[in-house]
Scaffold this motif. Structure first.
Motif, mmCIF file in Angstrom:
data_model
loop_
_atom_site.group_PDB
_atom_site.id
_atom_site.type_symbol
_atom_site.label_atom_id
_atom_site.label_comp_id
_atom_site.label_asym_id
_atom_site.label_seq_id
_atom_site.Cartn_x
_atom_site.Cartn_y
_atom_site.Cartn_z
ATOM 1 N N VAL A 169 0.835 -1.200 0.000
ATOM 2 C CA VAL A 169 0.000 0.000 0.000
ATOM 3 C C VAL A 169 0.872 1.254 0.000
ATOM 4 C CG1 VAL A 169 -1.922 -1.121 1.206
ATOM 5 C CG2 VAL A 169 -0.125 0.027 2.530
ATOM 6 N N GLY A 170 0.268 2.350 -0.423
ATOM 7 C CA GLY A 170 0.945 3.642 -0.403
ATOM 8 C C GLY A 170 -0.083 4.755 -0.430
ATOM 9 N N ALA A 171 0.328 5.950 -0.070
ATOM 10 C CA ALA A 171 -0.563 7.104 -0.114
ATOM 11 C C ALA A 171 -0.801 7.522 -1.565
ATOM 12 C CB ALA A 171 0.048 8.255 0.679
ATOM 13 N N PRO A 172 -1.984 8.048 -1.880
ATOM 14 C CA PRO A 172 -2.254 8.495 -3.260
ATOM 15 C C PRO A 172 -1.199 9.478 -3.767
ATOM 16 C CG PRO A 172 -4.283 8.481 -1.987
ATOM 17 C CD PRO A 172 -3.180 8.181 -1.021
ATOM 18 N N ALA A 173 -0.732 10.376 -2.897
ATOM 19 C CA ALA A 173 0.279 11.354 -3.310
ATOM 20 C C ALA A 173 1.574 10.668 -3.715
ATOM 21 C CB ALA A 173 0.535 12.350 -2.180
ATOM 22 N N TYR A 174 1.902 9.567 -3.033
ATOM 23 C CA TYR A 174 3.142 8.862 -3.397
ATOM 24 C C TYR A 174 3.016 8.265 -4.794
ATOM 25 C CZ TYR A 174 6.902 5.562 -3.742
ATOM 26 O OH TYR A 174 8.010 4.881 -4.200
ATOM 27 N N PHE A 175 1.889 7.639 -5.105
ATOM 28 C CA PHE A 175 1.709 7.031 -6.418
ATOM 29 C C PHE A 175 1.729 8.096 -7.528
ATOM 30 C CE2 PHE A 175 -0.340 3.593 -3.868
ATOM 31 C CZ PHE A 175 0.514 2.561 -4.247
ATOM 32 N N GLU A 176 1.171 9.266 -7.228
ATOM 33 C CA GLU A 176 1.205 10.349 -8.214
ATOM 34 C C GLU A 176 2.631 10.796 -8.496
ATOM 35 O OE1 GLU A 176 -1.216 13.533 -6.874
ATOM 36 O OE2 GLU A 176 -3.074 12.357 -6.831
ATOM 37 N N GLU A 177 3.453 10.771 -7.468
ATOM 38 C CA GLU A 177 4.845 11.214 -7.610
ATOM 39 C C GLU A 177 5.736 10.146 -8.226
ATOM 40 O OE1 GLU A 177 8.719 11.799 -4.710
ATOM 41 O OE2 GLU A 177 6.713 11.936 -3.850
ATOM 42 N N ALA A 178 5.618 8.910 -7.745
ATOM 43 C CA ALA A 178 6.580 7.862 -8.112
ATOM 44 C C ALA A 178 6.033 6.822 -9.071
ATOM 45 C CB ALA A 178 7.090 7.167 -6.844
ATOM 46 N N GLY A 179 4.729 6.850 -9.331
ATOM 47 C CA GLY A 179 4.152 5.847 -10.202
ATOM 48 C C GLY A 179 3.780 4.589 -9.426
ATOM 49 N N THR A 180 3.122 3.658 -10.115
ATOM 50 C CA THR A 180 2.642 2.426 -9.484
ATOM 51 C C THR A 180 3.409 1.225 -10.015
ATOM 52 O OG1 THR A 180 0.418 3.365 -9.278
ATOM 53 C CG2 THR A 180 0.628 0.971 -9.080
ATOM 54 N N PRO A 181 4.051 0.452 -9.151
ATOM 55 C CA PRO A 181 4.758 -0.740 -9.626
ATOM 56 C C PRO A 181 3.777 -1.755 -10.192
ATOM 57 C CG PRO A 181 4.644 -0.727 -7.227
ATOM 58 C CD PRO A 181 4.143 0.604 -7.682
ATOM 59 N N GLN A 182 4.153 -2.385 -11.289
ATOM 60 C CA GLN A 182 3.287 -3.360 -11.944
ATOM 61 C C GLN A 182 3.637 -4.794 -11.565
ATOM 62 O OE1 GLN A 182 0.584 -2.206 -13.741
ATOM 63 N NE2 GLN A 182 1.361 -0.254 -12.910
ATOM 64 N N VAL A 183 4.889 -5.006 -11.194
ATOM 65 C CA VAL A 183 5.345 -6.328 -10.740
ATOM 66 C C VAL A 183 6.221 -6.115 -9.514
ATOM 67 C CG1 VAL A 183 5.239 -7.424 -13.017
ATOM 68 C CG2 VAL A 183 7.340 -6.271 -12.289
ATOM 69 N N PRO A 184 6.336 -7.106 -8.622
ATOM 70 C CA PRO A 184 7.107 -6.930 -7.396
ATOM 71 C C PRO A 184 8.554 -6.510 -7.633
ATOM 72 C CG PRO A 184 5.750 -8.890 -7.231
ATOM 73 C CD PRO A 184 5.631 -8.405 -8.645
ATOM 74 N N GLN A 185 9.166 -6.973 -8.714
ATOM 75 C CA GLN A 185 10.570 -6.662 -8.967
ATOM 76 C C GLN A 185 10.806 -5.160 -9.115
ATOM 77 O OE1 GLN A 185 8.776 -9.025 -10.330
ATOM 78 N NE2 GLN A 185 9.924 -10.957 -10.497
ATOM 79 N N GLU A 186 9.778 -4.402 -9.498
ATOM 80 C CA GLU A 186 9.927 -2.954 -9.673
ATOM 81 C C GLU A 186 10.021 -2.212 -8.340
ATOM 82 O OE1 GLU A 186 6.841 -1.456 -12.157
ATOM 83 O OE2 GLU A 186 7.373 -2.729 -13.883
ATOM 84 N N LEU A 187 9.763 -2.909 -7.229
ATOM 85 C CA LEU A 187 9.835 -2.256 -5.917
ATOM 86 C C LEU A 187 11.237 -1.775 -5.584
ATOM 87 C CD1 LEU A 187 7.535 -4.679 -3.884
ATOM 88 C CD2 LEU A 187 7.042 -2.290 -4.452
ATOM 89 N N VAL A 188 12.253 -2.357 -6.207
ATOM 90 C CA VAL A 188 13.632 -1.933 -5.920
ATOM 91 C C VAL A 188 13.869 -0.491 -6.375
ATOM 92 C CG1 VAL A 188 14.539 -4.289 -5.982
ATOM 93 C CG2 VAL A 188 14.473 -2.922 -8.090
ATOM 94 N N ASP A 189 13.007 0.023 -7.218
ATOM 95 C CA ASP A 189 13.140 1.395 -7.706
ATOM 96 C C ASP A 189 12.235 2.367 -6.936
ATOM 97 O OD1 ASP A 189 14.967 0.636 -9.727
ATOM 98 O OD2 ASP A 189 13.303 -0.033 -10.990
ATOM 99 N N HIS A 190 11.587 1.876 -5.884
ATOM 100 C CA HIS A 190 10.670 2.706 -5.100
ATOM 101 C C HIS A 190 11.181 2.900 -3.680
ATOM 102 C CE1 HIS A 190 6.990 3.090 -7.655
ATOM 103 N NE2 HIS A 190 7.582 2.097 -8.312
#
Length: 298
Positions: A169-190
Protein backbone atom coordinates in the motif's frame (compact mmCIF):
# COMPACT_ATOMS: atom_id res chain seq x y z
CA UNK A 1 8.21 -42.10 50.51
CA UNK A 2 9.22 -40.04 53.56
CA UNK A 3 6.80 -37.14 53.84
CA UNK A 4 9.48 -34.45 54.17
CA UNK A 5 10.91 -35.49 50.80
CA UNK A 6 7.85 -34.29 48.86
CA UNK A 7 8.89 -30.63 48.76
CA UNK A 8 12.43 -31.68 47.86
CA UNK A 9 11.10 -33.77 44.94
CA UNK A 10 9.05 -30.80 43.74
CA UNK A 11 12.24 -28.71 43.85
CA UNK A 12 14.18 -31.36 41.92
CA UNK A 13 11.47 -31.61 39.24
CA UNK A 14 11.51 -27.83 38.78
CA UNK A 15 15.30 -27.74 38.27
CA UNK A 16 15.24 -30.77 35.96
CA UNK A 17 12.45 -29.30 33.82
CA UNK A 18 13.86 -25.78 33.69
CA UNK A 19 17.49 -27.01 33.42
CA UNK A 20 18.43 -23.95 35.40
CA UNK A 21 18.65 -23.20 39.12
CA UNK A 22 17.89 -19.54 38.37
CA UNK A 23 14.66 -20.23 36.51
CA UNK A 24 13.61 -22.96 38.93
CA UNK A 25 14.21 -20.68 41.93
CA UNK A 26 12.04 -17.99 40.33
CA UNK A 27 9.35 -20.56 39.57
CA UNK A 28 9.33 -21.81 43.17
CA UNK A 29 9.81 -18.33 44.67
CA UNK A 30 12.88 -19.35 46.68
CA UNK A 31 16.52 -18.26 46.65
CA UNK A 32 19.05 -20.09 44.48
CA UNK A 33 21.16 -20.93 47.52
CA UNK A 34 18.19 -22.46 49.35
CA UNK A 35 17.24 -24.44 46.24
CA UNK A 36 20.81 -25.71 45.82
CA UNK A 37 20.90 -26.76 49.48
CA UNK A 38 17.60 -28.62 49.04
CA UNK A 39 18.84 -30.57 46.02
CA UNK A 40 22.11 -31.48 47.74
CA UNK A 41 20.18 -32.75 50.77
CA UNK A 42 17.91 -34.88 48.58
CA UNK A 43 20.88 -36.38 46.72
CA UNK A 44 22.60 -37.19 50.01
CA UNK A 45 19.54 -38.95 51.44
CA UNK A 46 19.04 -40.96 48.26
CA UNK A 47 22.74 -41.64 47.80
CA UNK A 48 22.41 -40.68 44.12
CA UNK A 49 23.60 -37.88 41.88
CA UNK A 50 20.41 -36.57 40.28
CA UNK A 51 21.77 -33.54 38.41
CA UNK A 52 24.92 -32.83 36.44
CA UNK A 53 26.03 -29.23 36.95
CA UNK A 54 28.41 -27.21 34.82
CA UNK A 55 29.12 -23.48 34.75
CA UNK A 56 26.52 -23.05 32.00
CA UNK A 57 24.01 -25.87 32.18
CA UNK A 58 22.15 -28.18 34.53
CA UNK A 59 20.91 -31.54 33.26
CA UNK A 60 19.46 -34.65 34.91
CA UNK A 61 21.67 -37.72 35.20
CA UNK A 62 20.32 -41.07 34.03
CA UNK A 63 19.00 -41.68 37.55
CA UNK A 64 17.58 -38.16 37.56
CA UNK A 65 15.80 -38.70 34.23
CA UNK A 66 14.31 -41.93 35.56
CA UNK A 67 13.08 -40.21 38.73
CA UNK A 68 11.65 -37.29 36.74
CA UNK A 69 9.76 -39.68 34.45
CA UNK A 70 8.15 -41.20 37.54
CA UNK A 71 7.37 -37.91 39.26
CA UNK A 72 5.92 -35.97 36.32
CA UNK A 73 2.72 -38.01 35.77
CA UNK A 74 2.15 -38.18 39.53
CA UNK A 75 2.43 -34.41 39.96
CA UNK A 76 0.26 -33.82 36.89
CA UNK A 77 -2.43 -36.11 38.27
CA UNK A 78 -2.41 -34.25 41.59
CA UNK A 79 -2.51 -30.86 39.86
CA UNK A 80 -5.32 -32.02 37.58
CA UNK A 81 -7.39 -33.15 40.57
CA UNK A 82 -6.79 -29.91 42.44
CA UNK A 83 -7.72 -27.97 39.31
CA UNK A 84 -10.90 -30.01 38.95
CA UNK A 85 -11.85 -29.05 42.49
CA UNK A 86 -11.15 -25.41 41.68
CA UNK A 87 -13.21 -25.65 38.50
CA UNK A 88 -16.16 -26.81 40.54
CA UNK A 89 -16.62 -23.22 41.64
CA UNK A 90 -19.53 -21.31 40.12
CA UNK A 91 -17.30 -18.72 38.43
CA UNK A 92 -14.15 -19.35 36.35
CA UNK A 93 -11.12 -18.01 38.21
CA UNK A 94 -7.49 -17.36 37.40
CA UNK A 95 -5.00 -15.44 35.29
CA UNK A 96 -4.10 -16.23 31.67
CA UNK A 97 -0.94 -14.74 30.15
CA UNK A 98 -0.82 -14.58 26.34
CA UNK A 99 2.15 -13.44 24.27
CA UNK A 100 1.48 -12.03 20.79
CA UNK A 101 2.46 -9.33 18.33
CA UNK A 102 0.75 -5.95 18.62
CA UNK A 103 -1.39 -6.51 15.52
CA UNK A 104 -2.79 -9.79 16.90
CA UNK A 105 -3.55 -8.21 20.28
CA UNK A 106 -5.38 -5.27 18.72
CA UNK A 107 -7.21 -7.08 15.91
CA UNK A 108 -8.01 -10.50 17.44
CA UNK A 109 -7.32 -10.86 21.15
CA UNK A 110 -8.73 -7.67 22.60
CA UNK A 111 -11.97 -7.57 20.54
CA UNK A 112 -12.74 -11.17 21.50
CA UNK A 113 -11.57 -11.07 25.12
CA UNK A 114 -12.85 -7.67 26.19
CA UNK A 115 -16.38 -9.13 26.67
CA UNK A 116 -14.87 -12.02 28.67
CA UNK A 117 -13.43 -9.63 31.25
CA UNK A 118 -16.86 -8.03 31.71
CA UNK A 119 -18.68 -11.36 31.91
CA UNK A 120 -16.25 -13.07 34.31
CA UNK A 121 -14.92 -10.70 37.02
CA UNK A 122 -12.62 -13.38 38.48
CA UNK A 123 -10.79 -13.99 35.18
CA UNK A 124 -7.65 -11.92 34.58
CA UNK A 125 -5.86 -11.72 31.22
CA UNK A 126 -2.34 -10.39 30.76
CA UNK A 127 -1.28 -9.48 27.23
CA UNK A 128 2.47 -9.64 26.55
CA UNK A 129 3.60 -7.99 23.31
CA UNK A 130 6.62 -9.65 21.72
CA UNK A 131 7.66 -9.99 18.08
CA UNK A 132 10.14 -12.81 18.76
CA UNK A 133 9.50 -16.55 18.93
CA UNK A 134 8.87 -16.46 22.67
CA UNK A 135 9.51 -19.54 24.78
CA UNK A 136 6.29 -19.96 26.76
CA UNK A 137 7.93 -21.65 29.75
CA UNK A 138 10.74 -19.10 30.01
CA UNK A 139 8.32 -16.17 29.76
CA UNK A 140 5.82 -17.84 32.11
CA UNK A 141 3.06 -17.42 29.54
CA UNK A 142 0.15 -19.82 29.23
CA UNK A 143 -0.24 -19.45 25.48
CA UNK A 144 1.02 -17.54 22.48
CA UNK A 145 -0.30 -16.37 19.13
CA UNK A 146 1.41 -16.97 15.79
CA UNK A 147 0.44 -17.42 12.18
CA UNK A 148 -0.56 -21.00 11.49
CA UNK A 149 2.56 -21.85 9.49
CA UNK A 150 4.82 -20.67 12.35
CA UNK A 151 3.53 -22.83 15.21
CA UNK A 152 6.17 -25.18 16.61
CA UNK A 153 5.75 -28.94 16.66
CA UNK A 154 4.58 -30.37 19.97
CA UNK A 155 2.12 -27.53 20.54
CA UNK A 156 -1.66 -27.62 20.44
CA UNK A 157 -2.82 -25.01 17.92
CA UNK A 158 -6.33 -23.56 17.78
CA UNK A 159 -7.39 -21.30 14.94
CA UNK A 160 -8.51 -17.89 16.25
CA UNK A 161 -8.59 -15.76 13.09
CA UNK A 162 -9.32 -15.87 9.36
CA UNK A 163 -6.73 -16.36 6.63
CA UNK A 164 -4.52 -13.31 6.13
CA UNK A 165 -2.48 -11.76 3.37
CA UNK A 166 0.10 -9.00 3.21
CA UNK A 167 -0.62 -6.25 0.70
CA UNK A 168 1.47 -3.42 -0.71
CA UNK A 169 0.00 0.00 0.00
CA UNK A 170 0.95 3.64 -0.40
CA UNK A 171 -0.56 7.10 -0.11
CA UNK A 172 -2.25 8.50 -3.26
CA UNK A 173 0.28 11.35 -3.31
CA UNK A 174 3.14 8.86 -3.40
CA UNK A 175 1.71 7.03 -6.42
CA UNK A 176 1.20 10.35 -8.21
CA UNK A 177 4.85 11.21 -7.61
CA UNK A 178 6.58 7.86 -8.11
CA UNK A 179 4.15 5.85 -10.20
CA UNK A 180 2.64 2.43 -9.48
CA UNK A 181 4.76 -0.74 -9.63
CA UNK A 182 3.29 -3.36 -11.94
CA UNK A 183 5.35 -6.33 -10.74
CA UNK A 184 7.11 -6.93 -7.40
CA UNK A 185 10.57 -6.66 -8.97
CA UNK A 186 9.93 -2.95 -9.67
CA UNK A 187 9.83 -2.26 -5.92
CA UNK A 188 13.63 -1.93 -5.92
CA UNK A 189 13.14 1.39 -7.71
CA UNK A 190 10.67 2.71 -5.10
CA UNK A 191 10.97 4.16 -1.62
CA UNK A 192 9.74 1.49 0.76
CA UNK A 193 9.22 1.38 4.52
CA UNK A 194 11.21 -1.45 6.03
CA UNK A 195 10.43 -3.79 8.91
CA UNK A 196 13.29 -5.25 10.96
CA UNK A 197 12.48 -8.71 12.30
CA UNK A 198 13.23 -9.13 16.00
CA UNK A 199 13.64 -12.89 15.54
CA UNK A 200 17.06 -12.52 13.90
CA UNK A 201 17.60 -8.79 13.40
CA UNK A 202 17.46 -8.83 9.61
CA UNK A 203 15.32 -6.63 7.41
CA UNK A 204 12.20 -8.43 6.22
CA UNK A 205 12.39 -9.41 2.55
CA UNK A 206 8.98 -8.73 1.03
CA UNK A 207 7.26 -11.92 -0.09
CA UNK A 208 4.97 -12.30 -3.08
CA UNK A 209 3.66 -15.13 -5.21
CA UNK A 210 3.75 -15.21 -9.00
CA UNK A 211 0.24 -15.94 -10.33
CA UNK A 212 1.87 -18.39 -12.75
CA UNK A 213 3.70 -20.15 -9.92
CA UNK A 214 6.74 -19.58 -7.74
CA UNK A 215 7.67 -17.28 -4.90
CA UNK A 216 9.13 -13.79 -5.29
CA UNK A 217 11.29 -12.21 -2.59
CA UNK A 218 12.26 -8.55 -2.87
CA UNK A 219 14.74 -6.71 -0.63
CA UNK A 220 13.43 -3.17 -0.56
CA UNK A 221 15.06 0.02 0.65
CA UNK A 222 13.95 3.37 2.00
CA UNK A 223 14.59 6.02 4.63
CA UNK A 224 12.31 4.68 7.37
CA UNK A 225 12.56 1.38 9.22
CA UNK A 226 10.55 0.08 12.19
CA UNK A 227 10.36 -3.12 14.24
CA UNK A 228 6.57 -3.07 14.75
CA UNK A 229 3.87 -2.91 12.11
CA UNK A 230 1.63 -0.01 13.19
CA UNK A 231 4.28 2.70 12.63
CA UNK A 232 4.92 1.22 9.18
CA UNK A 233 1.29 1.87 8.29
CA UNK A 234 1.47 5.41 9.70
CA UNK A 235 4.58 6.17 7.64
CA UNK A 236 2.80 4.96 4.50
CA UNK A 237 -0.17 7.22 5.23
CA UNK A 238 2.26 10.12 5.66
CA UNK A 239 3.60 9.51 2.15
CA UNK A 240 7.06 8.17 3.01
CA UNK A 241 6.84 5.26 0.61
CA UNK A 242 5.24 1.88 0.04
CA UNK A 243 4.53 -0.56 2.86
CA UNK A 244 3.75 -4.27 3.07
CA UNK A 245 1.13 -4.72 5.79
CA UNK A 246 -1.70 -7.08 6.77
CA UNK A 247 -4.74 -6.34 4.62
CA UNK A 248 -7.13 -6.18 7.58
CA UNK A 249 -4.89 -3.64 9.31
CA UNK A 250 -4.96 -1.36 6.25
CA UNK A 251 -8.62 -1.90 5.34
CA UNK A 252 -9.98 1.22 7.05
CA UNK A 253 -7.33 3.43 5.39
CA UNK A 254 -8.07 1.89 1.99
CA UNK A 255 -11.81 2.46 2.41
CA UNK A 256 -11.23 6.08 3.47
CA UNK A 257 -8.87 6.72 0.55
CA UNK A 258 -5.86 7.44 2.78
CA UNK A 259 -4.07 4.47 1.20
CA UNK A 260 -4.23 2.63 -2.10
CA UNK A 261 -3.25 -0.97 -2.80
CA UNK A 262 -1.02 -2.23 -5.59
CA UNK A 263 0.30 -5.64 -6.67
CA UNK A 264 -2.84 -7.32 -5.32
CA UNK A 265 -2.54 -10.20 -7.80
CA UNK A 266 0.83 -11.07 -6.26
CA UNK A 267 -0.42 -11.16 -2.64
CA UNK A 268 -1.38 -14.73 -1.63
CA UNK A 269 -3.43 -15.71 1.41
CA UNK A 270 -1.82 -17.76 4.18
CA UNK A 271 -3.04 -19.34 7.46
CA UNK A 272 -4.19 -16.70 9.94
CA UNK A 273 -3.54 -16.44 13.65
CA UNK A 274 -3.56 -19.50 15.91
CA UNK A 275 -3.44 -19.73 19.69
CA UNK A 276 -0.79 -22.27 20.68
CA UNK A 277 0.01 -23.86 24.02
CA UNK A 278 1.91 -26.93 25.30
CA UNK A 279 0.25 -30.27 24.69
CA UNK A 280 0.63 -31.06 28.40
CA UNK A 281 -0.77 -27.73 29.52
CA UNK A 282 -3.20 -28.22 32.39
CA UNK A 283 -6.41 -26.46 31.56
CA UNK A 284 -7.70 -24.00 34.18
CA UNK A 285 -11.25 -22.72 34.22
CA UNK A 286 -9.99 -19.27 33.18
CA UNK A 287 -7.99 -20.73 30.28
CA UNK A 288 -11.02 -22.70 29.05
CA UNK A 289 -13.11 -19.52 28.99
CA UNK A 290 -10.39 -17.66 27.05
CA UNK A 291 -9.93 -20.54 24.60
CA UNK A 292 -13.64 -20.77 23.88
CA UNK A 293 -13.91 -17.02 23.32
CA UNK A 294 -10.97 -16.96 20.91
CA UNK A 295 -11.86 -20.01 18.84
CA UNK A 296 -12.58 -19.05 15.23
CA UNK A 297 -16.02 -20.00 14.01
CA UNK A 298 -16.80 -19.96 10.31
Amino acid sequence: MIRENINDLIAFAAVAEERSFTKAAARLNVSQSALSHTIKGLEQRLGLRLLTRTTRTVAPTLQGEDLLATLTPCFEKIESRLQALNDAQDQPTGTVRIVAVEYAIESILWPKLSPVLKQFPSVNIEFVMDYGYTDLAASQCDAGVRYGDQVSDGMIAVRIGPDERLICVGAPAYFEEAGTPQVPQELVDHRCINLRLSTHGALYAWEFEDPEGGEIHVKVKGQACFNTINPVLRAARDGHGLALVPERLAQADIESGALQMCLGDYSPYFPGFYLYYPSRQRSSSAFEVVLEALRERK
